[in-house]
Design an enzyme around this catalytic site. Structure first.
Site, mmCIF file in Angstrom:
data_model
loop_
_atom_site.group_PDB
_atom_site.id
_atom_site.type_symbol
_atom_site.label_atom_id
_atom_site.label_comp_id
_atom_site.label_asym_id
_atom_site.label_seq_id
_atom_site.Cartn_x
_atom_site.Cartn_y
_atom_site.Cartn_z
ATOM 1 N N TYR A 182 2.486 10.331 -11.733
ATOM 2 C CA TYR A 182 1.745 9.542 -10.747
ATOM 3 C C TYR A 182 0.877 8.508 -11.460
ATOM 4 O O TYR A 182 0.842 7.322 -11.083
ATOM 5 C CB TYR A 182 0.882 10.456 -9.874
ATOM 6 C CG TYR A 182 0.105 9.717 -8.812
ATOM 7 C CD1 TYR A 182 0.751 9.194 -7.695
ATOM 8 C CD2 TYR A 182 -1.276 9.545 -8.912
ATOM 9 C CE1 TYR A 182 0.045 8.512 -6.708
ATOM 10 C CE2 TYR A 182 -1.989 8.878 -7.940
ATOM 11 C CZ TYR A 182 -1.323 8.360 -6.836
ATOM 12 O OH TYR A 182 -2.043 7.683 -5.872
ATOM 13 N N LYS A 199 1.034 4.351 -11.249
ATOM 14 C CA LYS A 199 -0.114 3.527 -10.865
ATOM 15 C C LYS A 199 -0.589 2.636 -12.014
ATOM 16 O O LYS A 199 -1.059 1.516 -11.784
ATOM 17 C CB LYS A 199 -1.249 4.411 -10.344
ATOM 18 C CG LYS A 199 -0.935 5.065 -9.004
ATOM 19 C CD LYS A 199 -0.636 4.040 -7.915
ATOM 20 C CE LYS A 199 -0.454 4.653 -6.551
ATOM 21 N NZ LYS A 199 -0.209 3.639 -5.503
ATOM 22 N N ASN A 230 0.790 -1.216 0.000
ATOM 23 C CA ASN A 230 0.000 0.000 0.000
ATOM 24 C C ASN A 230 0.828 1.274 0.000
ATOM 25 O O ASN A 230 0.338 2.329 -0.409
ATOM 26 C CB ASN A 230 -0.926 -0.024 1.229
ATOM 27 C CG ASN A 230 -1.603 1.300 1.478
ATOM 28 O OD1 ASN A 230 -2.473 1.706 0.705
ATOM 29 N ND2 ASN A 230 -1.205 1.982 2.542
ATOM 30 N N THR A 237 -7.814 10.931 3.465
ATOM 31 C CA THR A 237 -6.547 10.526 4.053
ATOM 32 C C THR A 237 -5.634 11.747 4.173
ATOM 33 O O THR A 237 -5.867 12.777 3.525
ATOM 34 C CB THR A 237 -5.833 9.480 3.171
ATOM 35 O OG1 THR A 237 -5.489 10.100 1.914
ATOM 36 C CG2 THR A 237 -6.713 8.265 2.925
#
Length: 249
Positions: free
Chosen positions: A156, A160, A90, A191
Site C-alpha cells: 500500500y 501511494k 481519489n 471513512t
C-alpha cells in the site's frame, strides 16, 4: 470557501468517504461535478444530493483499473458539461496489512491496478482533454503512506509513494502548459475504508495522531477544493499532508 464557479470537475471514488465529501464541497463551491464510482447506487445517491441542493452533477459507472472506463469518465464530463477543468483522482483500495513476504500476488496486482495504474489512466485522459481546452487542475489522493513507511503496509505504501512521485513529475511536465498537479496525503480519516481496516473502530487510531483525533472527510475535501481552486494557483507538484500532525513526528 474557494471559488469553483463555472468549472467542470470529475471525481473517482465519489460515492463514499473522502470522494463523497469532496463531491459535495466542489458542488457547493460552484462546480458541475461528474462522479465516477464502481458502486452505482452510492454514486447516484451523491448526484441526487447535489441536485437537491441546487447543484449540477451526473454519474458515470467507473472502474479506474480499466483504462476504457477512465477515458469514458472524461468523455462524459465533456458530453454533459462541455469541458473538463478539474479532476480529483481519489479511488483507491488498501490491500493487506501483513509483512511483505506474506503478501498475496493476485491481491497485490489488484492493489496496483487501482491505486497506481488507475491514477495513471485517469491523469492521461484528463490531461489530454485539459490540453485541448487550455488548462486545468488535478489533485490525486496519496496518503501519509505515500510520505512515510509503516510496518505491514509495504505494498500500500509503495502504491501511494508512486502516486506522490507521479504527481511531482507530471506537475513538471505541464507546469508551463497551465495544468497544475498536486496531491493530498490524508492521515487516519473516518471513512468506511478505515472502519473496515480497524474492525469497525476507526477511532482506535486517535492515539497515533498528534492532534488526538482522526480526521473527518470534510477536512480532506476542504484541502482538495483549495488545491483545485485559483487560490492555489502558484502551487503545483506538492503532496499536502492533511493528517493532524502525523507526518511531523
Amino acid at each position: 470557501m474557494a471559488d469553483l464557479v463555472g468549472k467542470v470537475g470529475l471525481i473517482t471514488g465519489g460515492g463514499s468517504g473522502i470522494g463523497r465529501a469532496t463531491a459535495l464541497a466542489m458542488a457547493d463551491a460552484g462546480a458541475a461535478v461528474v462522479i465516477g464510482n464502481r458502486d452505482a447506487s452510492k454514486g447516484e445517491a451523491v448526484v441526487d444530493l447535489i441536485r437537491g441542493r441546487g447543484g449540477k452533477a451526473c454519474f458515470q459507472k467507473t472502474d479506474v483499473a480499466q483504462p476504457e472506463d477512465a477515458k469514458a469518465l472524461v468523455a462524459r464530463a465533456v458530453s454533459e458539461f462541455g469541458r473538463l477543468d478539474l479532476a480529483f483522482n481519489n479511488a483507491g483500495i488498501d490491500g493487506e496489512q501483513v509483512p511483505l513476504h506474506e503478501q498475496d500476488i493476485a491481491k497485490a496486482s489488484a492493489l496496483f491496478d487501482v491505486n497506481l495504474k488507475g491514477v495513471f489512466y485517469c491523469m492521461k485522459f484528463e490531461i489530454e482533454q485539459m490540453l485541448r481546452s487550455g488548462g486545468g487542475a488535478i489533485v490525486n489522493t496519496s496518503s501519509i503512506f505515500g510520505l512515510n513507511g509503516y510496518p505491514g503496509w509495504s505494498l500500500y505504501a509503495a502504491s501511494k509513494h508512486a502516486v506522490t512521485g507521479m504527481t511531482k513529475s507530471a506537475a513538471l511536465d505541464y507546469a508551463k502548459r497551465n495544468i497544475r498537479v498536486n496531491a493530498v496525503g490524508p492521515g487516519p480519516v473516518e471513512t468506511p475504508l478505515l472502519a473496515k481496516g480497524t474492525g469497525g473502530d476507526p477511532n482506535s487510531y486517535s492515539a497515533f495522531v498528534p492532534m488526538g483525533r482522526i480526521g473527518q472527510p470534510e477536512e480532506i475535501a476542504d484541502a482538495v477544493v483549495w488545491l483545485l481552486s485559483d487560490a492555489a494557483r502558484y502551487v503545483t507538484g506538492h503532496t499536502l499532508p492533511v493528517d493532524g500532525g502525523v507526518c511531523a513526528q
